[in-house]
Design a protein around this motif. Structure first.
Motif, short mmCIF file in Angstrom:
data_model
loop_
_atom_site.label_atom_id
_atom_site.label_comp_id
_atom_site.label_asym_id
_atom_site.label_seq_id
_atom_site.Cartn_x
_atom_site.Cartn_y
_atom_site.Cartn_z
N VAL A 4 58.20 22.30 78.72
CA VAL A 4 58.77 23.20 79.73
C VAL A 4 60.27 22.96 79.85
CG1 VAL A 4 58.77 23.83 82.17
CG2 VAL A 4 56.62 23.41 81.02
N GLU A 5 60.70 21.71 79.87
CA GLU A 5 62.12 21.39 79.98
C GLU A 5 62.89 21.89 78.75
OE1 GLU A 5 61.99 17.30 82.63
OE2 GLU A 5 61.64 17.19 80.48
N ARG A 90 55.95 28.93 91.62
CA ARG A 90 54.61 29.41 91.27
C ARG A 90 54.47 29.55 89.76
NH1 ARG A 90 50.36 31.39 94.38
NH2 ARG A 90 51.44 29.99 95.80
N VAL A 91 55.51 30.07 89.10
CA VAL A 91 55.46 30.23 87.64
C VAL A 91 55.46 28.86 86.97
CG1 VAL A 91 56.67 31.13 85.62
CG2 VAL A 91 56.44 32.55 87.66
N LYS A 97 50.02 24.31 84.04
CA LYS A 97 48.57 24.39 83.83
C LYS A 97 48.27 24.92 82.43
CE LYS A 97 44.25 24.42 85.09
NZ LYS A 97 43.50 23.19 85.23
N ALA A 98 49.02 25.93 82.00
CA ALA A 98 48.81 26.49 80.66
C ALA A 98 49.08 25.44 79.59
CB ALA A 98 49.70 27.71 80.44
N LEU A 99 50.14 24.66 79.76
CA LEU A 99 50.46 23.61 78.79
C LEU A 99 49.39 22.53 78.75
CD1 LEU A 99 54.31 23.27 79.28
CD2 LEU A 99 53.11 24.20 77.29
N GLU A 103 47.39 21.67 75.40
CA GLU A 103 47.35 20.30 74.87
C GLU A 103 45.93 19.79 74.77
OE1 GLU A 103 50.06 18.03 77.30
OE2 GLU A 103 51.78 19.15 76.53
N GLY A 104 45.08 20.13 75.76
CA GLY A 104 43.68 19.74 75.70
C GLY A 104 42.95 20.40 74.55
N MET A 105 43.28 21.66 74.27
CA MET A 105 42.63 22.37 73.17
C MET A 105 43.08 21.79 71.84
SD MET A 105 42.97 26.24 74.53
CE MET A 105 41.44 27.12 74.29
#
Length: 112
Positions: A4-5, A90-91, A97-99, A103-105
């Motif tokens: 994200v950064e 919020r974004v 959460k998406a990341l 990463e889990g997938m």
């Protein structure tokens, strides 16, 4: 440095693009987010009624749970810095959460 950064550094908004960037961020919100946004910033929404930019009927519909258009949310964001920060936070939550999910997938694929 997190993904994200890195992305935010690479895609930092250019002065003239802030409106387009804000519209992009707003477009990432779902209906529930937008309804919550309207309820949180209903005072700013009322200001639009007073300025003649929104009818009382439209105001009441939005407060009853109808999701506003991205442009309507943008009008409020342009009036209130706090609203802009609300959108950004919020974004960020959604992106984090998406990341985590990605990463889990990826981790699950590597384990196979």
């Amino acid at each position: 440095m997190s993904l994200v950064e890195m992305v935010s550094k690479r895609n930092s908004p250019v002065k003239g693009r802030e409106k387009e960037d804000l519209l992009f961020l707003i477009s990432l919100l779902d209906k529930e987010d937008k309804v919550e946004f309207i309820k949180t910033f209903s005072v700013d929404l009322w200001s639009l009624v007073e300025e003649g930019k929104l009818t009382r009927t439209g105001y009441n519909k939005l407060l009853s749970g109808i999701a506003p258009s991205d442009e309507r949310v943008l009008q409020i964001v342009e009036m209130d810095e706090e609203a802009k920060e609300w959108i950004i936070e919020r974004v960020k939550e959604k992106a984090s959460k998406a990341l985590e999910i990605i990463e889990g997938m990826k981790g699950a694929e590597e384990d196979e």
